[in-house]
Design an enzyme around this catalytic site. Sequence first.
Site, mmCIF file in Angstrom:
data_model
loop_
_atom_site.group_PDB
_atom_site.id
_atom_site.type_symbol
_atom_site.label_atom_id
_atom_site.label_comp_id
_atom_site.label_asym_id
_atom_site.label_seq_id
_atom_site.Cartn_x
_atom_site.Cartn_y
_atom_site.Cartn_z
ATOM 1 N N ARG A 1 28.830 46.111 43.273
ATOM 2 C CA ARG A 1 29.900 45.106 43.237
ATOM 3 C C ARG A 1 30.929 45.467 44.291
ATOM 4 O O ARG A 1 30.825 46.506 44.928
ATOM 5 C CB ARG A 1 30.518 44.987 41.825
ATOM 6 C CG ARG A 1 30.560 46.280 41.067
ATOM 7 C CD ARG A 1 31.832 47.053 40.886
ATOM 8 N NE ARG A 1 33.011 46.597 41.474
ATOM 9 C CZ ARG A 1 33.700 47.290 42.345
ATOM 10 N NH1 ARG A 1 33.284 48.498 42.746
ATOM 11 N NH2 ARG A 1 34.827 46.848 42.838
ATOM 12 N N GLY A 2 31.917 44.576 44.457
ATOM 13 C CA GLY A 2 32.899 44.769 45.528
ATOM 14 C C GLY A 2 32.413 43.993 46.747
ATOM 15 O O GLY A 2 31.240 44.099 47.141
ATOM 16 N N ALA A 3 33.299 43.194 47.345
ATOM 17 C CA ALA A 3 32.869 42.218 48.359
ATOM 18 C C ALA A 3 32.041 42.817 49.510
ATOM 19 O O ALA A 3 30.926 42.344 49.768
ATOM 20 C CB ALA A 3 34.091 41.460 48.873
ATOM 21 N N ARG B 1 26.611 35.612 42.957
ATOM 22 C CA ARG B 1 28.056 35.622 42.705
ATOM 23 C C ARG B 1 28.740 34.772 43.785
ATOM 24 O O ARG B 1 28.479 34.957 44.978
ATOM 25 C CB ARG B 1 28.622 37.067 42.714
ATOM 26 C CG ARG B 1 28.016 37.946 41.616
ATOM 27 C CD ARG B 1 28.781 39.259 41.459
ATOM 28 N NE ARG B 1 30.113 39.052 40.904
ATOM 29 C CZ ARG B 1 31.055 39.994 40.893
ATOM 30 N NH1 ARG B 1 30.828 41.180 41.432
ATOM 31 N NH2 ARG B 1 32.230 39.749 40.351
ATOM 32 N N GLN C 1 37.107 48.444 36.243
ATOM 33 C CA GLN C 1 36.754 49.039 37.547
ATOM 34 C C GLN C 1 37.809 50.045 38.004
ATOM 35 O O GLN C 1 37.501 50.988 38.724
ATOM 36 C CB GLN C 1 36.613 47.943 38.622
ATOM 37 C CG GLN C 1 35.390 47.062 38.469
ATOM 38 C CD GLN C 1 35.702 45.792 37.707
ATOM 39 O OE1 GLN C 1 36.539 45.793 36.800
ATOM 40 N NE2 GLN C 1 35.044 44.708 38.039
ATOM 41 N N ASP D 1 38.333 39.453 47.974
ATOM 42 C CA ASP D 1 36.967 38.926 47.977
ATOM 43 C C ASP D 1 36.798 37.794 48.974
ATOM 44 O O ASP D 1 35.720 37.582 49.513
ATOM 45 C CB ASP D 1 36.568 38.459 46.576
ATOM 46 C CG ASP D 1 36.118 39.649 45.762
ATOM 47 O OD1 ASP D 1 36.995 40.409 45.308
ATOM 48 O OD2 ASP D 1 34.896 39.865 45.636
ATOM 49 N N ASN E 1 41.202 37.876 44.780
ATOM 50 C CA ASN E 1 40.828 39.249 44.419
ATOM 51 C C ASN E 1 40.712 39.306 42.896
ATOM 52 O O ASN E 1 40.954 38.319 42.188
ATOM 53 C CB ASN E 1 41.862 40.247 44.955
ATOM 54 C CG ASN E 1 41.381 41.691 44.839
ATOM 55 O OD1 ASN E 1 40.256 42.008 45.252
ATOM 56 N ND2 ASN E 1 42.183 42.568 44.269
ATOM 57 N N LYS E 2 40.345 40.465 42.393
ATOM 58 C CA LYS E 2 40.117 40.660 40.958
ATOM 59 C C LYS E 2 41.230 40.060 40.109
ATOM 60 O O LYS E 2 42.416 40.200 40.434
ATOM 61 C CB LYS E 2 39.972 42.167 40.698
ATOM 62 C CG LYS E 2 39.745 42.589 39.260
ATOM 63 C CD LYS E 2 38.585 41.890 38.589
ATOM 64 C CE LYS E 2 37.286 41.997 39.345
ATOM 65 N NZ LYS E 2 36.237 41.053 38.838
HETATM 66 O O1 MRU Z 1 34.079 41.841 40.294
HETATM 67 P P1 MRU Z 1 34.128 42.917 41.326
HETATM 68 O O2 MRU Z 1 34.181 44.286 40.759
HETATM 69 O O3 MRU Z 1 33.034 42.736 42.365
HETATM 70 O O4 MRU Z 1 35.525 42.664 42.060
HETATM 71 C C1 MRU Z 1 35.859 43.477 43.142
HETATM 72 C C2 MRU Z 1 37.207 43.224 43.685
HETATM 73 O O5 MRU Z 1 37.925 42.359 43.243
HETATM 74 C C3 MRU Z 1 37.599 44.030 44.881
HETATM 75 O O6 MRU Z 1 38.977 44.241 44.909
HETATM 76 C C4 MRU Z 1 37.190 43.275 46.157
HETATM 77 O O7 MRU Z 1 35.835 42.917 46.102
HETATM 78 C C5 MRU Z 1 37.442 44.074 47.365
HETATM 79 S S1 MRU Z 1 36.331 45.432 47.491
HETATM 80 C C6 MRU Z 1 36.667 46.291 48.895
#
Ligand code: MRU
Length: 344
Positions: free
Chosen positions: A47-49, A90, A195, A236, A246-247
């Site tokens: 996970r994470g963009a 996603r 996270q 994201d 973002n999250k």
């Molecule tokens: O749902 P996730 O854990 O994929 O969400 C991740 C985030 O919101 C991060 O802050 C974002 O992807 C940036 S990662 C460098």
Amino acid sequence: MSELTPIEWHDDHVSILDQTRLPGQVAHLEARQPQDVADAICSMSIRGAPALGVAASFAAALAAVNARSLDLERARANVDQAIALIRSTRPTARNLFWALERMQACAASARDANELAESLVREALAVQQEDLESCRSIGDFGARLVPEGATILTHCNAGALATAGYGTALGVIRSAHRAGKNIRVLVDETRPLLQGARLTAWELVGEGIPATVIADSAAGWCMQQGMVNLVVVGADRIAANGDAANKIGTYALAVLACQHGIPFYIAAPMSTVDLTLAGGQDIPIEERAAEEVSTIAGTRVTPEGAAIFNPAFDVTPHGLITAIITDRGVCDHPLSESLAKLAS
Ligand code: MRU
């Protein structure tokens, strides 16, 4: 210093560090088919963009490698199918779609199935390597904005685990720490999937950076008490006007930071920027399963019959963002102009 890598290419498979098991267990999944990568994305093992961008490109490369013995037309169909599959996993992270567009463009020029496989593997490894370099640049640009002795608040995990390595928001924190600045970090736990508490705290402890985990609901109080000097988070997807998804919970932090006069930074590579979207209202926001909210570590915490709403992301309007730290430099206001300039 050996760096943390969440996903690795091997000749016939992809190894994925299973983030659902951290911090208790360091275990890896083996993905041999694009479907395995799709499952790992949906289950949040990866996970994470930016890490999703790397995973997406590895899935396309796997499809091409698995189709080596076919004729070019069928091999391309295999790749197209993998790309369609990953696109459906996603919706929010721009990097996933950006990486797939790169793989698609690369596939178009191959002359046989073997060449298709070789060029897609090369391109996928380039996506990974470039992201690592981008994170280091973000770290360098961002560290200059961190005052000596600062306490930095961050949300979710925008670290090595969320990228090819090093991290975006955590890249800024890592670079400031490695430059010898005496910093500490307040880590939002980041419900529902924790996270922050599970992943960011694990990365920071591993690197010896002083870190304190707080409940998400404690952030406002900490700011009011003067305990926070700046906020740095990832993104994201960033629209052309600078609005940033973002999250979930990031928007609330930005409002709080504004109320308390605390700088609020977004750290992200240009591969997260989507200039086709005018503003944040156009960013697709993923809604995830109710069980992520109704349970904690497998235990039900809401009564049967209670309705649940679980948006995974929110959008912070550009007016609440102090600056966007990218791999090509720091974007100041007006963000639309500085983003367009760096993108050209
Ligand atoms: O749902 P996730 O854990 O994929 O969400 C991740 C985030 O919101 C991060 O802050 C974002 O992807 C940036 S990662 C460098």
